[in-house]
Design a protein around this motif. Structure first.
Motif, PDB file in Angstrom:
ATOM      1  N   THR A 182     -95.844 -36.289 -68.197  1.00 16.43           N
ATOM      2  CA  THR A 182     -95.419 -37.544 -69.294  1.00 16.43           C
ATOM      3  C   THR A 182     -96.851 -37.617 -70.253  1.00 16.43           C
ATOM      4  N   ASP A 205     -88.370 -41.566 -65.783  1.00 15.45           N
ATOM      5  CA  ASP A 205     -89.232 -41.930 -64.459  1.00 15.45           C
ATOM      6  C   ASP A 205     -89.490 -43.823 -64.856  1.00 15.45           C
ATOM      7  N   GLN A 208     -91.819 -46.162 -63.806  1.00 19.12           N
ATOM      8  CA  GLN A 208     -93.263 -46.258 -64.345  1.00 19.12           C
ATOM      9  C   GLN A 208     -92.992 -46.811 -66.034  1.00 19.12           C
ATOM     10  N   ASP A 210     -94.217 -44.981 -68.348  1.00 22.20           N
ATOM     11  CA  ASP A 210     -95.154 -44.438 -69.022  1.00 22.20           C
ATOM     12  C   ASP A 210     -95.028 -43.773 -70.207  1.00 22.20           C
ATOM     13  N   ASP A 296     -88.674 -36.051 -68.788  1.00 20.15           N
ATOM     14  CA  ASP A 296     -89.973 -36.170 -68.877  1.00 20.15           C
ATOM     15  C   ASP A 296     -89.394 -36.547 -67.112  1.00 20.15           C
TER      16      ASP A 296
HETATM   17 MG   LIG Z   1     -95.588 -39.887 -65.545  1.00 22.76          MG
END
Ligand SMILES: [Mg+2]
Ligand SMILES: Nc1ncnc2c1ncn2[C@@H]1O[C@H](COP(=O)(O)OP(=O)(O)OP(=O)(O)O)[C@@H](O)[C@H]1O
Length: 445
Positions: A182, A205, A208, A210, A296
């Motif tokens: 990330t 993702d 998460q 992120d 990502d």
């Molecule tokens: Mg990540």
């Protein structure tokens, strides 16, 4: 009476079984180049690449206004490296690998910066490669030519070279967690934008989120899910601009933010509704808008990672020198996951880019430990006839045993940047330099 030029099929038929390069050049290549859309004055033979005495067999570029390629020899667009039929170019042959390396050297040479495409052929096989900045990847498989398929194969190559995607699509992946996927995606998006490129980053993702959170952007409720499952839905309303202002400078890149809906449905339902090519297809139109699309990916080998790799032209894998699993996982991706995806995709992509070390301080003794582990990984793969050397030591040659691996050091201001919702490259000069080096090492020519 006008002469009817030979068709590809009859040009192929006219070639002796053992035709050597000059014969293939005379009887086959003129027809091939004509069918790829080039006139005689748009083709130059033995084009000097600017790298020592290197000359590539053919360079071509369409006439622009009154700039005729055969006269100006400027801004080539396509290169062809030609062989005779005595050279085996099937993709498991030694000569195939040598010829691909030769083509890559030409594509990256000083006089060939504007080249976007490369072809290798001996009239029995043909393969098209795309060059985007420094990255070269296959745009077709290595196809075996015969009288029945040649018209169709060449027509599909022509279609590709006449409609190149603007974007390089890149998956940032390693199934080891916490290696900096990330962080790499965010800062690479930031630095490529800073270098004048138009960038789309995708938070793929959803567990998460992120990337979305580290930029302080809103989640995209159900939009990504809908785009991946409904033929007519687009990703458009999941795209949020990230805007950074400082003094008179404004830097802006786009982000497809994470969709929680993708975490709510059970895996088997998702796998039933989402196809491996769903993300790839949704990106098709966007590939004409952006210079770079960065995806990502999650730290596993499940649905979203598979879609991410399928959508990509190339895979960038952060690793840690002191984490054996991150190195072994990169090797597994190269040996197993990427070929798996390539077999489904059948256009020769994606390729793995060389690994880099992220986010640790590396002393010489620690580096030597890492090299020992990497050598073991390379030797194991060699038993399966897989050459991992270029993915770990891209500068290694027999003449120069260079073990260089690119590094992004551990740097507190990179780690802290997420708290301020601004990529480190926009806040900190050293971080900016580290990622500028990464972008120049891998992508920008
Ligand atoms: Mg990540
Ligand atoms: N070069 C670096 N210097 C300092 N800290 C870093 C660096 N790269 C990453 N980090 C920090 O390491 C942690 C993990 O990084 P990141 O979240 O990017 O990894 P990831 O591979 O995306 O993780 P996951 O597998 O969970 O998705 C974060 O706290 C991040 O800020």
């Amino acid at each position: 009476m006008t002469m009817i030029p030979p068709s590809l099929r009859s040009a192929l038929r006219s070639l002796p079984d053992q035709a050597q390069e000059p014969t293939v050049n005379d009887l086959f290549v003129p027809t091939l180049l004509r069918e790829l859309g080039f006139q005689q004055d748009e083709i130059f033979s033995q084009y000097k690449t600017g790298n020592g005495n290197d000359a590539v067999d053919k360079a071509a570029r369409k006439t622009i206004g009154d700039d005729i390629f055969i006269h100006t020899k400027s801004e080539p667009y396509l290169l062809i490296e030609l062989k005779g039929r005595d050279i085996n170019l099937s993709d498991d042959a030694v000569k195939y690998h040598q010829t691909v390396s030769q083509l890559k050297r030409y594509l990256l040479a000083p006089n060939c910066h504007t080249v976007q495409w490369g072809i290798i052929t001996n009239s029995c096989h043909i393969q098209l490669f795309r060059k985007h900045g420094k990255v070269i990847f296959p745009a077709t498989q290595c196809v075996s030519l015969n009288e029945d398929n040649i018209e169709e194969v060449v027509a599909s190559i022509r279609k590709k070279i006449e409609n190149p995607n603007k974007a390089l699509t890149l998956a940032v992946y390693n199934n080891k967690g916490g290696v900096g996927k990330t962080t790499t995606t965010v800062n690479l998006a930031g630095i490529l934008t800073y270098l004048g490129k138009k960038v789309l980053a995708i938070d793929f993702d959803p567990n998460q989120q992120d990337l979305t959170h580290s930029l302080g952007l809103p989640l995209s409720n159900s939009i990504v899910f809908k785009a991946l499952t409904d033929r007519d839905a687009t990703l458009q309303s999941a795209i949020h601009p990230f805007v950074f202002k400082s003094g008179k400078t404004t830097l802006e890149f786009d982000v497809v933010t994470a969709d929680l809906k993708l975490t709510e449905e059970p895996d088997h339902i998702l796998a039933g509704e989402i196809k491996i090519d769903s993300l790839y297809r949704k990106l098709e139109l966007l590939k004409q808008e952006y210079d770079y699309i960065l995806i990502d990916s999650p730290p596993n080998w499940k649905l979203f990672s598979k879609l991410s790799l399928y959508a990509a032209d190339a895979i960038l894998m952060p690793t840690k020198h002191n984490n054996l699993f991150s190195l072994e996982n990169a090797a597994t991706a190269i040996k197993k996951f990427i070929p798996e995806v390539r077999a489904l995709k059948v256009d020769g992509s994606p390729i793995a880019l060389p690994i880099f070390f992220n986010g640790e301080k590396i002393t010489q003794p620690k580096l030597e430990v890492a090299q020992k582990e990497i050598n073991k990984i390379i030797n194991i793969a060699r038993k399966d006839k897989i050459d991992l050397l270029p993915y770990f030591y891209p500068k290694y040659t027999n003449a120069k045993k260079d073990l260089h691996i690119h590094q992004i050091p551990s740097y507190a201001n990179i780690a802290d940047a997420a708290f301020s919702r601004i990529p480190a490259v926009y806040k900190d000069k050293s971080a900016n330099d580290y990622y500028k080096h990464l972008a120049k090492e891998y992508f920008i020519q």
